[in-house]
Scaffold this active site. Sequence first.
Site, PDB file in Angstrom:
ATOM      1  N   LYS B 108       0.835  -1.208   0.000  1.00 35.91           N
ATOM      2  CA  LYS B 108       0.000   0.000   0.000  1.00 35.91           C
ATOM      3  C   LYS B 108       0.864   1.250   0.000  1.00 35.91           C
ATOM      4  CE  LYS B 108      -3.619  -2.458   0.475  1.00 35.91           C
ATOM      5  NZ  LYS B 108      -3.308  -3.181  -0.774  1.00 35.91           N
ATOM      6  N   ALA B 148      -3.459  -8.244   9.754  1.00 36.12           N
ATOM      7  CA  ALA B 148      -2.955  -9.532   9.259  1.00 36.12           C
ATOM      8  C   ALA B 148      -3.247 -10.684  10.224  1.00 36.12           C
ATOM      9  CB  ALA B 148      -1.459  -9.420   9.003  1.00 36.12           C
ATOM     10  N   LYS B 199      -5.396   6.268   3.899  1.00 37.79           N
ATOM     11  CA  LYS B 199      -5.850   5.998   5.266  1.00 37.79           C
ATOM     12  C   LYS B 199      -4.685   5.906   6.252  1.00 37.79           C
ATOM     13  CE  LYS B 199      -4.934   1.288   5.688  1.00 37.79           C
ATOM     14  NZ  LYS B 199      -4.187   0.996   4.494  1.00 37.79           N
ATOM     15  N   ARG B 271       1.774   0.919  14.467  1.00 40.03           N
ATOM     16  CA  ARG B 271       2.974   1.758  14.531  1.00 40.03           C
ATOM     17  C   ARG B 271       2.728   3.211  14.184  1.00 40.03           C
ATOM     18  NH1 ARG B 271       6.235  -2.859  11.292  1.00 40.03           N
ATOM     19  NH2 ARG B 271       4.375  -2.542  10.015  1.00 40.03           N
ATOM     20  N   ASN B 272       1.842   3.456  13.210  1.00 40.00           N
ATOM     21  CA  ASN B 272       1.572   4.851  12.840  1.00 40.00           C
ATOM     22  C   ASN B 272       0.887   5.606  13.976  1.00 40.00           C
ATOM     23  OD1 ASN B 272       2.450   4.905   9.996  1.00 40.00           O
ATOM     24  ND2 ASN B 272       0.896   3.319   9.781  1.00 40.00           N
TER      25      ASN B 272
END
Lengths: 353, 353
Positions: B108, B148, B199, B271-272
């Site tokens: 992505k 995932a 996103k 993480r973001n």
Amino acid sequence: MARIAVLGSGIMATALSFPASENGNEVDLIGTFLDREIIDSIQRTGVHPVLGLTVNEGVSAYQLEEAEEVIARADVVMCGVNSFGVEWAGKQLASMMRPGQKLLVVTKGMRADEDGTLHILPEVLRSYFDPDLAEQISWNAIVGPSIAGEVAVHHDTCVVFCGRDKEDVDDLADLFRTDYYHVWTSTDFVGHETGAATKNMYAFAAGFAQGLLRKAGKEDDQYVMYNYGAAVFAQGQKELRSLITMMGGKPETGDGLGGVGDMFVTSMGGRNVKAGAFVGEGIPFSEVQDRYMKEVTLEGVAAIKVIGGALERQAERGLIGPEDYPLCRFLYSVVEKDAPLEMPWDTFFQGLS
Amino acid sequence: MARIAVLGSGIMATALSFPASENGNEVDLIGTFLDREIIDSIQRTGVHPVLGLTVNEGVSAYQLEEAEEVIARADVVMCGVNSFGVEWAGKQLASMMRPGQKLLVVTKGMRADEDGTLHILPEVLRSYFDPDLAEQISWNAIVGPSIAGEVAVHHDTCVVFCGRDKEDVDDLADLFRTDYYHVWTSTDFVGHETGAATKNMYAFAAGFAQGLLRKAGKEDDQYVMYNYGAAVFAQGQKELRSLITMMGGKPETGDGLGGVGDMFVTSMGGRNVKAGAFVGEGIPFSEVQDRYMKEVTLEGVAAIKVIGGALERQAERGLIGPEDYPLCRFLYSVVEKDAPLEMPWDTFFQGLS
């Protein structure tokens, strides 16, 4: 500066007294017949016992007996009861409000006629007013992602004041706008009110994943069920947008604060999510209501009953198709017919191309 | 049944081997030069060490040296590297893929030309292919809210397979669809790929509130900052939808799984969000990156740099207005210019009426 009378002294009505009073307005909270202890507490100690906070200077509390006098002297009247009290509030306000006053509705929900025609709550309130008086009142509402306590403790909050008259909503917004209470205005009254009612339904569904995990003993697992929640959220957003459009609102109202933003905050927790989690655990909804959440106000469930029921009527009349609003209609079968939680995934995301 | 080769053996690539292999497909995971230990582990014990799960029977793991042979015999090739590896993957795939194979991209992100023109990643991959070969490959991607590990442990997940050819995406979807992995298909390739990249930017912003609370010592308070997060989410949704439209995608793609659904799941953690929380605490982003999250892959930050930078170029060229995409452009100033976290609320929700 204005004099603002608030019918209802629940947490949202009281939270709004913070930005309002900090802008120099005088705010008079009026308890309903259910709020006697709250008003007592504020009068004696200044503390709102449910919110757990001391109200500001400039905020006064009154028992219902004083409502007429307090409302008569107000510039702005707020309807701050919950959706279950809207008919009662309509009668009160219709008998007490005066020409030239502005009404600002905080209550969220909808009502349906027997044929499935849906109405936003300001319309329901208005139906109790003498038509001449109703014409001389300015009708407005507040929507958007706004957890009451967060407003009261001055955390950044972005909301929309909506109504049919741009000047009136702009004037009302000016009374409330502070450096943490950020207010936009819109004349898409029906669209915003529809979004505000609709989002509560999907918050109930937002609790399912938590319950499913609990039932499986996997609540503390590394991998939870955000994918499930996100799919429900996405389908909810599609239906919310469709409902707004069907009611005559602007589709894009579904995108912003009054749509997806409000649905986001409502999905983060609260009573509707908690009720949904019990259903996720496999408990029939009737048992959730009778046993685990007896006498708890569930705005989302109320909205599902009203809107889901209305959509059944509309489908019978051929106004919507059998495949329309599959999540809302599934939620209706859960709360009205104790349907088990078998999410009808295959019916979602119709028309994707 | 098909033979599926996956370039990259990270957690998402590997998670997808679960539904794929349960449908009777053979799945060959190929490690990149960064995945040696993962491939070693799967070959020795069957366990993917990051995912923490044993892969299914029918799933094999190969080191990069065997890539050519493994890809040559595949019906479907998946690109499962992260966005930082897309140029490398483009070169590999361009030299190894054969006419008639289907490519399914999981990576992505976006890339921008110097003049601010944005490209979805399948286009970037394609730029490395001989044009004749590129014509004989079917180009597709998977998008939607999909953590995932949740896929790997069989939790309900709803995704969209997208590509330009409806028959091809439908065939691919059939290979993966199970009773927990629910797949829709769409030919809005550019819209879905734009949403999937976009996103991640807003997920970074979703961390701010947590950091602000931590800084104030209010993380465990009764009232947190969901209103703040919801307003950011609502503005993010508006910008995501605009970006999809600007790229030539369908606006409604912003509503569904590939838009608001994907943004919802990404905002729940990861993480973001964690990086955004450090910024919320008041730490300049350069310090977050150099000190607290050194060598951590931050897809959201990468997307902000690419898309935010491209929007600056587009604004210079007059293609967008100075008031467009205020949240994205603010995030760009945070990650590229160490701007402090002063959320430009007043610039949000333009055009509300």
